[in-house]
Scaffold this motif. Structure first.
Motif, PDB file in Angstrom:
ATOM      1  N   ALA A  62       1.036  -1.150  -0.093  1.00  0.00           N
ATOM      2  CA  ALA A  62       0.119   0.098   0.022  1.00  0.00           C
ATOM      3  C   ALA A  62       0.855   1.065   0.054  1.00  0.00           C
ATOM      4  N   VAL A  63       1.880   1.004   0.773  1.00  0.00           N
ATOM      5  CA  VAL A  63       2.940   2.388   0.724  1.00  0.00           C
ATOM      6  C   VAL A  63       3.560   2.512  -0.375  1.00  0.00           C
ATOM      7  N   ILE A  64       4.010   1.447  -1.118  1.00  0.00           N
ATOM      8  CA  ILE A  64       4.687   1.574  -2.283  1.00  0.00           C
ATOM      9  C   ILE A  64       3.757   2.172  -3.374  1.00  0.00           C
ATOM     10  N   LEU A  65       2.598   1.842  -3.534  1.00  0.00           N
ATOM     11  CA  LEU A  65       1.650   1.940  -4.487  1.00  0.00           C
ATOM     12  C   LEU A  65       1.366   3.553  -4.306  1.00  0.00           C
ATOM     13  N   GLU A  66       1.184   4.138  -2.873  1.00  0.00           N
ATOM     14  CA  GLU A  66       1.038   5.522  -2.781  1.00  0.00           C
ATOM     15  C   GLU A  66       2.220   6.287  -3.368  1.00  0.00           C
ATOM     16  N   ARG A  67       3.342   5.908  -3.068  1.00  0.00           N
ATOM     17  CA  ARG A  67       4.415   6.577  -3.397  1.00  0.00           C
ATOM     18  C   ARG A  67       4.648   6.644  -4.901  1.00  0.00           C
ATOM     19  N   VAL A  68       4.593   5.489  -5.353  1.00  0.00           N
ATOM     20  CA  VAL A  68       4.944   5.345  -6.952  1.00  0.00           C
ATOM     21  C   VAL A  68       3.643   5.880  -7.978  1.00  0.00           C
ATOM     22  N   ALA A  69       2.425   5.372  -7.401  1.00  0.00           N
ATOM     23  CA  ALA A  69       1.293   5.673  -8.454  1.00  0.00           C
ATOM     24  C   ALA A  69       0.645   6.663  -8.230  1.00  0.00           C
ATOM     25  N   TYR A  70       0.381   7.086  -6.768  1.00  0.00           N
ATOM     26  CA  TYR A  70      -0.582   8.250  -6.421  1.00  0.00           C
ATOM     27  C   TYR A  70      -0.002   9.603  -6.112  1.00  0.00           C
ATOM     28  N   ARG A  71       1.139   9.583  -5.587  1.00  0.00           N
ATOM     29  CA  ARG A  71       1.846  10.900  -5.279  1.00  0.00           C
ATOM     30  C   ARG A  71       2.084  11.912  -6.476  1.00  0.00           C
ATOM     31  N   PRO A  72       2.524  11.165  -7.371  1.00  0.00           N
ATOM     32  CA  PRO A  72       3.008  12.068  -8.744  1.00  0.00           C
ATOM     33  C   PRO A  72       1.772  12.549  -9.015  1.00  0.00           C
ATOM     34  N   LEU A  73       0.624  12.190  -8.852  1.00  0.00           N
ATOM     35  CA  LEU A  73      -0.591  12.702  -9.596  1.00  0.00           C
ATOM     36  C   LEU A  73      -1.607  13.465  -8.572  1.00  0.00           C
ATOM     37  N   ARG A  74      -1.071  13.783  -7.420  1.00  0.00           N
ATOM     38  CA  ARG A  74      -2.058  14.131  -6.503  1.00  0.00           C
ATOM     39  C   ARG A  74      -2.636  15.469  -6.834  1.00  0.00           C
ATOM     40  N   GLY A  75      -2.361  16.225  -7.568  1.00  0.00           N
ATOM     41  CA  GLY A  75      -3.069  17.380  -8.160  1.00  0.00           C
ATOM     42  C   GLY A  75      -3.788  17.250  -9.462  1.00  0.00           C
ATOM     43  N   ALA A  76      -3.852  16.127 -10.016  1.00  0.00           N
ATOM     44  CA  ALA A  76      -4.266  15.686 -11.307  1.00  0.00           C
ATOM     45  C   ALA A  76      -5.745  15.530 -11.105  1.00  0.00           C
ATOM     46  N   PRO A  77      -6.816  15.670 -12.016  1.00  0.00           N
ATOM     47  CA  PRO A  77      -8.225  15.522 -11.812  1.00  0.00           C
ATOM     48  C   PRO A  77      -8.308  14.321 -11.298  1.00  0.00           C
ATOM     49  N   ARG A  78      -9.604  14.062 -10.657  1.00  0.00           N
ATOM     50  CA  ARG A  78      -9.777  12.745 -10.177  1.00  0.00           C
ATOM     51  C   ARG A  78     -10.019  11.504 -11.031  1.00  0.00           C
ATOM     52  N   LEU A  79     -10.663  11.880 -12.433  1.00  0.00           N
ATOM     53  CA  LEU A  79     -10.719  10.806 -13.425  1.00  0.00           C
ATOM     54  C   LEU A  79      -9.306  10.281 -13.680  1.00  0.00           C
ATOM     55  N   ILE A  80      -8.153  11.165 -13.911  1.00  0.00           N
ATOM     56  CA  ILE A  80      -6.924  10.655 -13.999  1.00  0.00           C
ATOM     57  C   ILE A  80      -6.475   9.311 -13.228  1.00  0.00           C
ATOM     58  N   LEU A  81      -6.967   9.872 -11.627  1.00  0.00           N
ATOM     59  CA  LEU A  81      -6.466   9.062 -10.434  1.00  0.00           C
ATOM     60  C   LEU A  81      -7.294   7.933 -10.479  1.00  0.00           C
ATOM     61  N   LEU A  82      -8.499   7.835 -10.851  1.00  0.00           N
ATOM     62  CA  LEU A  82      -9.311   6.822 -10.816  1.00  0.00           C
ATOM     63  C   LEU A  82      -8.726   5.604 -11.842  1.00  0.00           C
ATOM     64  N   ILE A  83      -8.373   6.436 -12.988  1.00  0.00           N
ATOM     65  CA  ILE A  83      -7.940   5.242 -14.083  1.00  0.00           C
ATOM     66  C   ILE A  83      -6.528   4.754 -13.542  1.00  0.00           C
ATOM     67  N   THR A  84      -5.557   5.685 -12.918  1.00  0.00           N
ATOM     68  CA  THR A  84      -4.406   5.146 -12.386  1.00  0.00           C
ATOM     69  C   THR A  84      -4.639   3.927 -11.392  1.00  0.00           C
ATOM     70  N   ALA A  85      -5.671   3.942 -10.632  1.00  0.00           N
ATOM     71  CA  ALA A  85      -5.687   3.101  -9.683  1.00  0.00           C
ATOM     72  C   ALA A  85      -6.388   1.734 -10.104  1.00  0.00           C
ATOM     73  N   ILE A  86      -7.360   1.803 -11.228  1.00  0.00           N
ATOM     74  CA  ILE A  86      -7.720   0.616 -11.970  1.00  0.00           C
ATOM     75  C   ILE A  86      -6.199   0.098 -12.564  1.00  0.00           C
ATOM     76  N   GLY A  87      -5.550   0.771 -13.369  1.00  0.00           N
ATOM     77  CA  GLY A  87      -4.332   0.118 -13.866  1.00  0.00           C
ATOM     78  C   GLY A  87      -3.269  -0.312 -12.849  1.00  0.00           C
ATOM     79  N   ALA A  88      -3.314   0.322 -11.733  1.00  0.00           N
ATOM     80  CA  ALA A  88      -2.538  -0.285 -10.654  1.00  0.00           C
ATOM     81  C   ALA A  88      -3.018  -1.577 -10.085  1.00  0.00           C
ATOM     82  N   SER A  89      -4.400  -1.853 -10.039  1.00  0.00           N
ATOM     83  CA  SER A  89      -5.099  -3.029  -9.727  1.00  0.00           C
ATOM     84  C   SER A  89      -4.507  -4.193 -10.507  1.00  0.00           C
TER      85      SER A  89
END
Length: 287
Positions: A62-89
């Protein structure tokens, strides 16, 4: 789900794979304990070792996921984060399939969890009782942590307004990492509880529980920890009795196989008629 959403407004669809990672990886710990006879010679201590292993592995993922996938996109639109979450899954599913194989594997048997007992005249399996008690303890512990500790207050402050929280001296990055770490610990514990009941692990095991966990969070009021607990309990009861209650007389051969239909039907109805959930959210638009 509800912790991460409450702070980042992110539906972390990779959380099911965090759940899977701990339980699937701990299979090898369970096998090692079984080979030396420790699993059934000292079952209570062995179960604690399984919990610790699964929780630490899931927390790390979970911590690696946050650091690698989500933190660089923290200011991005929510749709991009949602797509990233599905891709990470999908990435985590493929990774663990490559590491451990595609077939389902059974955990070694723990004798202390076999059989059952009678409570107030109702037969309850030992494994089911352990799951119920552990779920209650984890829920109370999480609620107390969020409400009573300094870190919990910081998490609630960041969830309200990151910029103001940062101006007040709160380390926002640390709080977010802590949130993912706690979510990972809970997912790892849930993975072991899942194994106690179903005794099977595979790379895809997190998908259905993940969707149902999301449904429970929405049903209770996503972003509300107590609501998520109540939503999970309500969903479990409705799934258990719903197929036979609503489909009796419809001449369906195996109505229990339609439990996912009940879960997704509830999700759709809640999103349509009460998007804030059972306990509601501060702003219905957040749901």
């Amino acid at each position: 789900y509800t912790l991460v959403y409450g702070i980042l407004f992110l539906i972390n669809f990779a959380h099911g794979e965090v759940f899977m990672a701990g339980a699937f990886s701990t299979l090898f710990v369970a096998r090692a304990l079984d080979r030396v006879g420790f699993l059934n010679d000292s079952p209570v201590l062995a179960i604690l070792v399984l919990f610790l292993s699964s929780m630490l592995i899931s927390m790390t993922v979970a911590v690696i996921l946050e650091r690698v996938a989500y933190r660089p996109l923290r200011g991005a639109p929510r749709l991009i984060l949602l797509i990233t979450a599905i891709g990470a899954s999908l990435f985590l599913q493929s990774t663990f399939r490559g590491l451990y194989g595609a077939s389902s594997t059974a955990y070694p048997q723990i004798d202390i969890l076999e059989g059952g007992l009678s409570l107030f005249g109702v037969g309850v399996g030992r494994a089911q009782l352990v799951v119920i008690l552990c779920a209650i303890v984890l829920m109370i512990g999480l609620f107390a942590f969020i409400e009573r500790t300094r870190t919990g207050r910081s998490m609630r402050a960041v969830g309200e307004d990151k910029e103001i929280a940062a101006l007040m001296g709160i380390d926002v990055d640390r709080v977010i990492v802590t949130t993912f770490a706690i979510g990972g610990l809970l997912a790892g514990a849930a993975g072991i509880l899942f194994v106690f009941i179903f005794n099977q692990v595979n790379y895809f095991m997190g998908f259905t529980p993940g969707i149902k966990a999301f449904t429970a969070a929405v049903l209770g009021g996503i972003g509300n920890v107590l609501g998520a607990g109540l939503g999970g309990l309500a969903l479990g009861i409705l799934e258990s009795v719903g197929p036979r209650l609503f489909l009796s007389g419809a001449e369906i051969p195996s109505p229990d196989q339609l439990q996912p239909v009940v879960a997704f039907g509830i999700l759709v109805l809640v999103l349509i008629f009460r998007p804030g959930g059972i306990l509601g959210s501060a702003e219905e638009a957040r749901a």
